[in-house]
Write an enzyme that holds these catalytic residues in place. Structure first.
Site, PDB file in Angstrom:
ATOM      1  N   GLU A 102      38.902  47.555  38.610  1.00 48.85           N
ATOM      2  CA  GLU A 102      37.589  47.357  38.330  1.00 48.85           C
ATOM      3  C   GLU A 102      37.407  45.918  38.210  1.00 48.85           C
ATOM      4  O   GLU A 102      38.482  45.139  37.870  1.00 48.85           O
ATOM      5  CB  GLU A 102      37.197  47.755  36.764  1.00 48.85           C
ATOM      6  N   THR A 103      36.230  45.242  38.380  1.00 47.91           N
ATOM      7  CA  THR A 103      35.818  43.988  38.425  1.00 47.91           C
ATOM      8  C   THR A 103      34.647  44.013  37.638  1.00 47.91           C
ATOM      9  O   THR A 103      33.599  44.706  37.984  1.00 47.91           O
ATOM     10  CB  THR A 103      35.697  43.160  39.821  1.00 47.91           C
TER      11      THR A 103
END
Length: 264
Positions: free
Chosen positions: A46-47
């Site tokens: 995830e970012t």
């Protein structure tokens, strides 16, 4: 002037373990194509891209999963990352608006605790090919709105799983949670999470899966406060508290990298 981007290992107190994620605080919203490109460049589960709300009450999380650039609906890792790093950067607020609503959390010593709705499973028939895909028999099979939950006979079985990801990807769910009672390390239960159909062969640590695992093991162990270990190759520790129809997930986090994003 570039943007600061931070990488933190969440649900662990050891660098290079747990769930790695990145967080970037934006001065203003950016377009989705740019965020997807950055997420692919970071190449993490995830970012999160955070934008402060106009009234200053919360941050909006425009989070993206790298693997197939899907928007995140349950953004527990990115929020844990933001909280862990936020205290040092002094832009911490105890709420983030994610795709599924407002996500809140509190800090208790070294632990950060996030508040989620429980995602209870119901008994379900095992889909065709599940045992063959996992390479082991199931003691129990359940299903919630996201995933299958499969209980197996022992922690050793969980740890030794080498599933057929092609077969798992054919199942009509986000992923498959495999779990058993723990017999080591002072943990109550262990688990692993496979989601090849969603572009993730195995997730290092999965907060949303514990929204189902918490109520599941509460019923079987007769306790509401649980300590869990996700036995992925990186491994991660989740403290789980079941409170009515809510599940409180606690974790620690370690900042491992901070840099400047200069590409626009």
């Amino acid at each position: 002037m570039g943007l600061t981007i931070t990488q933190v290992d969440a649900f662990t107190e050891t660098p290079f373990a747990g769930n790695p994620a990145a967080v970037c605080l934006l001065p203003a919203p950016r377009d989705e194509g740019w965020m997807q490109s950055v997420a692919r460049e970071m190449n993490l589960s995830e970012t999160a891209f955070l934008v402060r709300q106009a009234d200053g009450s919360a941050l909006r999380d425009e989070g993206w999963m790298q693997s197939v650039a899907r928007e995140m609906n349950l953004s527990e890792t990115a929020f844990l990352v933001r909280q862990a790093d936020g205290f040092a950067l002094r832009w911490f607020t105890p709420a983030v608006e994610v795709k599924s609503g407002l996500l809140t959390g509190d800090r208790a010593g070294e632990w950060i605790e996030l508040d989620f709705p429980a995602k209870r499973e119901e008994p379900a028939p095992a889909p065709a090919g599940l045992a063959e895909a996992l390479g082991t028999a199931a003691k129990y099979v359940g299903k919630n709105q996201f995933d299958y939950l499969v209980e197996v006979d022992s922690e050793e079985t969980v740890r030794r799983l080498a599933p057929n990801h092609t077969m798992l990807a054919a199942l009509p769910v986000r992923g498959v949670i495999v779990t058993s009672r723990a017999d080591s390390g002072g943990y109550d239960f262990v688990s692993r999470f496979f989601a090849p159909g969603s572009g993730i062969a195995e997730d290092p640590v999965t907060g949303s899966a514990h929204c189902a695992l918490g109520p599941f093991w509460q019923a079987r162990l007769g306790k509401s406060d649980l300590l869990a270990y996700q036995a992925s190759p990186r491994g991660g520790i989740v403290r789980v508290r079941v409170v009515g129809d809510r599940v409180k997930l606690g974790g620690k986090a370690v900042t491992v990298l901070r840099g400047e994003l200069i590409a626009s």
